[in-house]
Design a protein around this motif. Structure first.
Motif, short mmCIF file in Angstrom:
data_model
loop_
_atom_site.label_atom_id
_atom_site.label_comp_id
_atom_site.label_asym_id
_atom_site.label_seq_id
_atom_site.Cartn_x
_atom_site.Cartn_y
_atom_site.Cartn_z
N ASP A 246 -10.95 -4.14 21.25
CA ASP A 246 -11.57 -4.44 20.08
C ASP A 246 -12.80 -3.43 20.01
O ASP A 246 -13.88 -3.67 20.76
CB ASP A 246 -12.24 -5.86 19.69
N LEU A 247 -13.03 -2.66 18.98
CA LEU A 247 -14.13 -1.64 19.03
C LEU A 247 -14.48 -1.58 17.48
O LEU A 247 -13.59 -1.16 16.58
CB LEU A 247 -13.64 -0.36 19.70
N THR B 191 0.70 0.59 20.09
CA THR B 191 2.04 -0.42 20.48
C THR B 191 1.82 -1.76 19.39
O THR B 191 2.82 -2.09 19.22
CB THR B 191 2.23 -0.66 21.85
N ARG B 192 0.64 -2.16 19.82
CA ARG B 192 0.26 -3.48 18.98
C ARG B 192 -1.05 -3.34 18.51
O ARG B 192 -2.11 -2.45 19.07
CB ARG B 192 0.40 -4.62 19.96
N GLY B 193 -1.44 -4.25 17.54
CA GLY B 193 -2.69 -4.09 17.12
C GLY B 193 -2.80 -2.98 16.03
O GLY B 193 -2.00 -2.26 15.68
N GLU B 194 -4.13 -2.98 15.39
CA GLU B 194 -4.44 -1.76 14.53
C GLU B 194 -5.60 -0.90 14.50
O GLU B 194 -6.69 -1.68 14.97
CB GLU B 194 -4.27 -2.58 13.15
N VAL B 195 -5.45 0.07 13.91
CA VAL B 195 -6.73 0.96 13.88
C VAL B 195 -7.06 1.25 12.54
O VAL B 195 -6.33 1.32 11.61
CB VAL B 195 -6.55 2.35 14.47
N LEU B 196 -8.40 0.98 11.98
CA LEU B 196 -8.86 1.20 10.69
C LEU B 196 -9.76 2.21 10.64
O LEU B 196 -10.88 2.20 11.26
CB LEU B 196 -9.55 -0.36 10.09
N PHE B 197 -9.40 3.02 9.61
CA PHE B 197 -10.38 3.98 9.30
C PHE B 197 -11.14 3.86 8.06
O PHE B 197 -10.62 3.79 6.91
CB PHE B 197 -9.61 5.49 9.52
N PRO C 143 -17.40 -0.65 9.29
CA PRO C 143 -17.53 0.27 10.37
C PRO C 143 -16.78 1.80 9.86
O PRO C 143 -15.93 1.59 8.95
CB PRO C 143 -16.83 -0.22 11.53
N ILE C 144 -16.99 2.86 10.34
CA ILE C 144 -16.18 4.04 9.86
C ILE C 144 -14.96 4.05 10.77
O ILE C 144 -13.83 4.38 10.13
CB ILE C 144 -16.77 5.35 10.85
N ILE C 145 -14.97 3.47 11.92
CA ILE C 145 -13.54 3.23 12.67
C ILE C 145 -13.65 1.82 13.36
O ILE C 145 -14.66 1.59 13.78
CB ILE C 145 -13.26 4.54 13.47
N GLU C 146 -12.52 1.48 13.20
CA GLU C 146 -12.45 0.05 14.00
C GLU C 146 -10.93 -0.24 14.68
O GLU C 146 -10.29 0.30 14.18
CB GLU C 146 -12.59 -1.05 13.10
N THR C 147 -11.04 -0.72 15.80
CA THR C 147 -9.79 -1.01 16.53
C THR C 147 -9.79 -2.99 16.44
O THR C 147 -10.81 -3.40 16.78
CB THR C 147 -9.63 -0.56 17.73
N LYS C 148 -8.67 -3.10 16.38
CA LYS C 148 -8.41 -4.62 16.38
C LYS C 148 -7.31 -5.07 17.52
O LYS C 148 -6.09 -4.91 17.23
CB LYS C 148 -8.11 -5.26 15.03
N GLU C 149 -7.80 -5.61 18.72
CA GLU C 149 -6.53 -6.01 19.58
C GLU C 149 -5.71 -4.80 19.78
O GLU C 149 -4.55 -4.86 19.73
CB GLU C 149 -5.96 -7.06 19.37
N VAL C 150 -6.16 -3.65 20.03
CA VAL C 150 -5.26 -2.55 19.98
C VAL C 150 -4.78 -2.35 21.42
O VAL C 150 -5.39 -2.29 22.44
CB VAL C 150 -5.76 -1.37 19.39
N TRP C 151 -3.46 -2.00 21.41
CA TRP C 151 -2.49 -1.97 22.62
C TRP C 151 -1.80 -0.46 22.57
O TRP C 151 -1.37 -0.09 21.42
CB TRP C 151 -1.72 -2.83 23.10
#
Lengths: 171, 245
Positions: free
Chosen positions: B28-29, B61-67, B3-11
């Motif tokens: 999660d996106l 606050t928690r989780g991560e965003v991947l670009f 993915p171009i951008i992804e979130t994992k369990e992001v808060w």
């Protein structure tokens, strides 16, 4: 309503059946084919009731019939147009009935039904958006499309409300 | 395909007067190259917070965003700034153009900030304004342009550095419905023709229905996901008209 649509076209000038069919289809944005049989059944009923008169092309009563509006036809049309539409937009709502039936049946998966319904409404909204772009040159049809879009937006908001309240109930 | 951008369990949780507000709750996106995604929700649903996380403008606050597979939280501030300048284009509800610069200069300054070479800075602004249908108005100041035209300038500016991701925050919020529709049509075109990835947040279902995938957000959570398809206007109109007569 077909009855009044025909009277409306004839109020403008006399027509034969085929012209009535194409005239009506054009007025509706050319998106819908109107059944010929339905037009002729309605015309013969109107003629029987004295609201239109039909004149045959040939003296022996054969050939194309040209229809024109009689004074009582004009009165009937005007009376219909002067009345506000009393019937409320049906609180239709097939989906609401399904929600009630789910409840009666004791199903507790309303959120799935809501999600599917939202999907269906969003898809319709997308198609109407495209229709709105393609019908801009026809002001009447584009009004109809815009009206339908506003109703769909309200329906979608209402689904959100259903979701929220049903969720609160089940807690 | 990554993915171009992804979130994992992001808060995202905000502290306010001792109370905490959960704006984004474990989302999660993943957005793929070339997608046009709309995130739709009422105000307070967390959509702006989510957009800020996607745009590297805020820390989760928690989780991560991947670009592009790179975790944003492992980047330095300088790297994130660089990412925003080069890889992400932004469109805002309020256009955010610089009022004393012409349409052309507004686009050019984005190229300058993005470190574009001189030749590109000279040629590309007009190309982009032509792309959004504003070639003839390139020398106008924002106040000489209508709302729809200003937003077109903002789109041109957002595309200046060929971003991998275009983020739009209520892009039609200040436009009437007809102008809004033509702006969304432009975004669709750019998405289709250039395979430009677009993520848009909006409260407006009509705007959202221009996207190919719609995520419904409520109370910081994704409540539904819909893929939209087809171009069949005929069916929709037929349904409308067949009802009454």
């Amino acid at each position: 309503m077909l009855r009044y649509a025909l009277l409306g076209l004839l109020a403008h000038q006399p027509h034969h059946g085929y012209e009535l069919k194409t005239g009506l289809e054009q007025a509706l944005g050319g998106n819908w084919e109107i059944n010929f049989g339905q037009i002729y059944t309605t015309l013969s009923r109107l003629e029987r009731d004295g609201l239109v008169t039909g004149t045959a092309e040939a003296e022996d009563g054969r050939g194309k019939r040209t229809y024109s509006l009689t004074p009582s036809g004009k009165a009937d049309l005007d009376a219909s147009l002067e009345q506000a539409v009393e019937k409320p937009r049906p609180l239709h709502d097939e989906f609401f009935i399904k929600l009630v039936i789910r409840h009666l049946a004791g199903y507790d998966d309303a959120h799935l039904a809501l999600a599917r319904q939202r999907q269906a409404y969003l898809q319709q909204l997308r198609e109407l958006n495209l229709a709105s772009a393609s019908q801009q040159e026809d002001p009447l049809v584009s009004l109809l499309v815009e009206g339908a879009i506003l109703h769909l937006q309200a329906d979608l908001q209402w689904l959100g409300m259903c979701e929220e309240r049903l969720e609160a109930l089940s807690k | 395909m990554e993915p171009i951008i992804e979130t994992k369990e992001v808060w995202k949780v905000y502290g306010m007067n001792g109370a905490s507000v959960e704006a984004v709750c474990g989302i999660d996106l993943a957005v793929q190259q070339g997608e046009f995604v709309a995130i739709v929700g009422p105000s307070g649903s967390g959509k702006s917070s989510l957009l800020h996380l996607l745009g590297a403008m805020d820390h989760p606050t928690r989780g991560e965003v991947l670009f592009g597979n790179q975790p944003l939280h492992k980047m330095s501030d300088a790297q994130r700034t660089d990412l925003r300048a080069h890889q992400i284009g932004f469109i805002f509800q309020t256009f955010n153009l610089l009022p004393n610069l012409s349409a052309l200069e507004n686009v050019e300054i984005a190229l300058r900030l993005g470190g574009a070479a001189k030749a590109e800075r000279q040629a590309r602004p007009l190309e982009l304004l032509e792309r959004v249908g504003l070639g003839p108005r390139a020398r106008h100041l924002p106040r000489q342009l209508s709302g729809g035209e200003r937003q077109r300038v903002a789109i041109a500016r957002a595309l200046a550095n060929r971003p991998r991701l275009l983020l739009a925050d209520e892009p039609t919020g200040n436009l009437d419905s007809k102008t809004g529709a033509s702006l969304l049509e432009l975004l669709r075109q750019i998405n289709r023709q250039d395979r430009q990835t677009v993520v848009m947040v909006t409260h407006d279902f009509r705007a959202a229905s221009h996207a190919d995938r719609v995520l419904v957000l409520r109370d910081g959570r994704i409540r539904g996901e819909t893929r939209l398809q087809g171009q069949d206007t005929h069916r929709a109109l037929g349904q409308l008209l067949a009802l009454e007569l």
